[in-house]
Design an enzyme around this catalytic site. Structure first.
Site, mmCIF file in Angstrom:
data_model
loop_
_atom_site.group_PDB
_atom_site.id
_atom_site.type_symbol
_atom_site.label_atom_id
_atom_site.label_comp_id
_atom_site.label_asym_id
_atom_site.label_seq_id
_atom_site.Cartn_x
_atom_site.Cartn_y
_atom_site.Cartn_z
ATOM 1 N N GLU A 154 -8.691 -13.068 -7.358
ATOM 2 C CA GLU A 154 -7.365 -13.143 -6.752
ATOM 3 C C GLU A 154 -7.232 -12.017 -5.725
ATOM 4 O OE1 GLU A 154 -4.795 -15.375 -7.248
ATOM 5 O OE2 GLU A 154 -4.256 -14.222 -5.464
ATOM 6 N N GLU A 158 0.884 -7.335 -3.584
ATOM 7 C CA GLU A 158 2.249 -7.262 -4.092
ATOM 8 C C GLU A 158 3.187 -7.285 -2.891
ATOM 9 O OE1 GLU A 158 2.745 -4.091 -6.926
ATOM 10 O OE2 GLU A 158 0.903 -4.683 -7.919
ATOM 11 N N PHE A 258 -4.217 -1.985 8.259
ATOM 12 C CA PHE A 258 -4.759 -0.993 7.312
ATOM 13 C C PHE A 258 -5.282 0.260 8.002
ATOM 14 C CE2 PHE A 258 -4.712 -2.138 2.783
ATOM 15 C CZ PHE A 258 -3.873 -3.215 2.906
ATOM 16 N N GLY A 262 -1.153 8.311 6.453
ATOM 17 C CA GLY A 262 0.021 8.786 5.725
ATOM 18 C C GLY A 262 -0.410 9.425 4.437
ATOM 19 N N GLY A 266 -2.229 3.763 -3.114
ATOM 20 C CA GLY A 266 -1.998 3.893 -4.551
ATOM 21 C C GLY A 266 -1.834 2.498 -5.102
ATOM 22 N N CYS A 269 -4.107 -1.367 -8.133
ATOM 23 C CA CYS A 269 -5.414 -1.979 -7.830
ATOM 24 C C CYS A 269 -6.387 -1.041 -7.137
ATOM 25 C CB CYS A 269 -5.212 -3.234 -6.986
ATOM 26 S SG CYS A 269 -4.357 -4.524 -7.885
HETATM 27 C C1 UDX Z 1 -4.374 -4.633 -2.840
HETATM 28 C C2 UDX Z 1 -5.184 -5.563 -1.935
HETATM 29 O O1 UDX Z 1 -4.636 -5.589 -0.617
HETATM 30 C C3 UDX Z 1 -5.184 -6.945 -2.516
HETATM 31 O O2 UDX Z 1 -5.952 -7.829 -1.708
HETATM 32 C C4 UDX Z 1 -5.750 -6.889 -3.901
HETATM 33 O O3 UDX Z 1 -5.721 -8.155 -4.507
HETATM 34 C C5 UDX Z 1 -4.967 -5.905 -4.776
HETATM 35 O O4 UDX Z 1 -4.916 -4.634 -4.130
HETATM 36 P P1 UDX Z 1 -1.770 -4.151 -3.202
HETATM 37 O O5 UDX Z 1 -2.143 -3.200 -4.284
HETATM 38 O O6 UDX Z 1 -0.634 -5.098 -3.413
HETATM 39 O O7 UDX Z 1 -3.019 -5.077 -2.815
HETATM 40 O O8 UDX Z 1 -1.420 -3.245 -1.945
HETATM 41 P P2 UDX Z 1 -1.867 -3.088 -0.414
HETATM 42 O O9 UDX Z 1 -0.916 -3.786 0.462
HETATM 43 O O10 UDX Z 1 -3.305 -3.362 -0.222
HETATM 44 O O11 UDX Z 1 -1.616 -1.509 -0.239
HETATM 45 C C6 UDX Z 1 -2.330 -0.581 -1.040
HETATM 46 C C7 UDX Z 1 -1.938 0.844 -0.731
HETATM 47 O O12 UDX Z 1 -2.459 1.245 0.519
HETATM 48 C C8 UDX Z 1 -0.438 1.116 -0.676
HETATM 49 O O13 UDX Z 1 -0.163 2.324 -1.357
HETATM 50 C C9 UDX Z 1 -0.156 1.242 0.817
HETATM 51 O O14 UDX Z 1 0.937 2.067 1.076
HETATM 52 C C10 UDX Z 1 -1.458 1.880 1.295
HETATM 53 N N1 UDX Z 1 -1.747 1.629 2.715
HETATM 54 C C11 UDX Z 1 -1.928 0.366 3.168
HETATM 55 C C12 UDX Z 1 -1.866 2.710 3.590
HETATM 56 O O15 UDX Z 1 -1.707 3.874 3.210
HETATM 57 N N2 UDX Z 1 -2.143 2.456 4.909
HETATM 58 C C13 UDX Z 1 -2.327 1.209 5.397
HETATM 59 O O16 UDX Z 1 -2.599 1.074 6.595
HETATM 60 C C14 UDX Z 1 -2.218 0.132 4.502
#
Ligand code: UDX
Length: 441
Positions: A154, A158, A258, A262, A266, A269
């Site tokens: 999957e 979130e 991505f 910052g 976290g 996952c």
């Molecule tokens: C992630 C994966 O994206 C997803 O495909 C997998 O199934 C589960 O893990 P999620 O945990 O929902 O999903 O969050 P995601 O949107 O990936 O963000 C993860 C973390 O990275 C967050 O804390 C977000 O703030 C941080 N982030 C994301 C950054 O610091 N910079 C970015 O450019 C993008």
């Protein structure tokens, strides 16, 4: 064709999968051991914040296609297609994933399978798990070799869980190449509507499917830590990482997504998944291959410390300082605070003697449960009352839309630190504020 499906686990992944499978027209039974969660779900209430999910849940309960139970007997009796969506948290004191919840599903379900069945694993697991579970299921099930295990990782994010489940970028299915069975046929039936939309469907062996998920998360974590490492260099050189990210992001080979520097990644996952991936590679004798992920993890954790340092610099000393924290969730549009950089920073600052007041639009209850000793405010403005410094730690739209004039009369000192680079520095500086971002001059 409408299938009868059971889904084990009703967390972010399982509850979403169950509701979305019903939305596709299947008859679905969600299974969990947590009675409190089950009664909420049966009443049409999602036990966490996820946009759109409550509507899908309620619509399908009303249509009679979806219900929840704690009974494995009922699930085994009802369905011949089973999905595993339980958690694989990090083991205490180790990098490896704790497989006890996944294992428990097989140990409890398999002895009840008297008819041919296909079990699809969705949880993120160490490579080799599917093969091991398949063997165990065949051993335990009265139906024996007629019970198949396939892996269907999957990728949902979130905050976009419903959209990502009903319109994913791709579907991946790992099947046991040595035991050709019905898994692919059943998956094509379950996901028929998605396949009609021409969503790419990749059928692989079990190990590849497991590794696809681990690699995707490792890549995303690496991309974020890459830009955060560059942000450290930008700070040292007086350059601006946000402009740099825009500029390199125009290169189609790199891409802008991505690359937001910052306080780092976290959530439930990425952090635990890259650690479990390193641990598994080590077990397989390929540990050198993934040592870079340790650095990815280090860079990420360093951003939290850097944020605490910036707060300290701006206050002189954290002892007795009043610090406003805007944002506690690990990212916007979520109430999830598992390994949240925001809450971690808030906690560190509080433990160093500051009075921290936290506000988050959705994550207040979860934050209180995880970190009861922090103070929680009812609004962003309340959190900023008499603050010596304001920290923006989750880029909720409510915070990125804040205007200096909203806070001018509320704070003690006009100092704001933007942990997500989501504010416009010149606007805040023009209004007489001291603005600091991460990796920005
Ligand atoms: C992630 C994966 O994206 C997803 O495909 C997998 O199934 C589960 O893990 P999620 O945990 O929902 O999903 O969050 P995601 O949107 O990936 O963000 C993860 C973390 O990275 C967050 O804390 C977000 O703030 C941080 N982030 C994301 C950054 O610091 N910079 C970015 O450019 C993008």
């Amino acid at each position: 064709m409408s299938e009868k499906i059971s889904v084990f686990g009703t967390g972010y992944l399982g509850a979403t999968h169950a509701a979305c499978m019903a939305e596709l027209g299947h008859m679905v039974l969600g299974v969990d051991v947590d009675e409190a969660k089950l009664s909420k779900l049966n009443a049409g209430e999602v036990p966490f914040y996820e946009p759109e999910l409550e509507e899908v849940l309620q619509r399908n309960i009303a249509a009679g296609r979806l219900r929840f139970t704690s009974s494995y007997e009922e699930a085994a009796d009802f369905a011949d297609v089973h999905f595993i969506g339980v958690g694989t948290p990090q083991k205490k004191g180790e990098f490896a994933a704790d497989m006890k919840f996944v294992d428990a599903v097989i140990e409890t379900l398999a002895p009840l399978l008297t008819r041919p069945a296909v079990i699809f694993g969705k949880s993120t697991v160490p490579v080799g798990t599917a093969e091991r579970l398949a063997l165990r299921a065949r051993e335990l099930a009265p139906a024996g070799d007629d019970v198949e295990v396939a892996w269907n990782p999957e990728f949902l994010r979130e905050g976009f869980a419903v959209k990502d489940t009903l319109h994913p970028d791709r579907l991946v299915l790992g099947v046991d190449r040595n035991r050709p069975g019905r898994a692919e046929e059943v998956a094509r039936d379950v996901y028929a509507q998605l396949l009609d939309e021409e969503i790419p469907f990749l059928v692989t062996d079990l190990a590849t499917a497991e590794l696809v998920k681990a690699s995707a998360n490792a890549f995303l974590a690496t991309k974020i830590s890459f830009i955060n490492a560059i942000s450290e260099v930008c700070e040292a050189a007086g350059a601006d990482v946000t402009v740099l990210a825009d500029a390199i992001g125009h290169d189609a080979r790199i891409g802008r997504k991505f690359l937001n520097a910052g306080i780092g990644f976290g959530g439930g996952c990425l952090p635990k998944d890259i650690r479990a991936f390193m641990a598994r590679a080590g077990e397989l004798g390929a540990d050198q291959a993934l040592t870079f992920l340790r650095e990815v993890d280090n860079i990420n954790m360093r951003r939290r410390t850097r944020m605490v340092e910036l707060a300290r610099e701006s206050c002189g000393s954290l002892l007795g300082a009043r610090v406003a924290v805007l944002g506690a969730a690990f990212k916007p549009n979520s109430d999830d605070v598992r390994d949240s950089p925001a809450l971690n920073v808030a906690g560190q600052i509080q433990l160093q003697g500051a009075a921290v007041s936290v506000y988050d639009p959705k994550a207040m209850d979860n934050s209180r449960a995880l970190f009861p000793t922090l103070s929680y405010a009812n609004t962003a403005l309340d959190a900023c009352e008499e603050a010596d410094v304001v920290l923006v730690l989750t880029e909720w739209q409510e915070f990125s839309k804040l205007q200096p004039a909203d806070l001018d009369a509320v704070v003690a000192k006009k100092v704001i630190i933007d942990g997500r680079n989501c504010l416009n520095p010149s606007q805040w500086r023009a209004a007489g504020w001291t603005y600091r971002g991460l990796g920005r001059p």
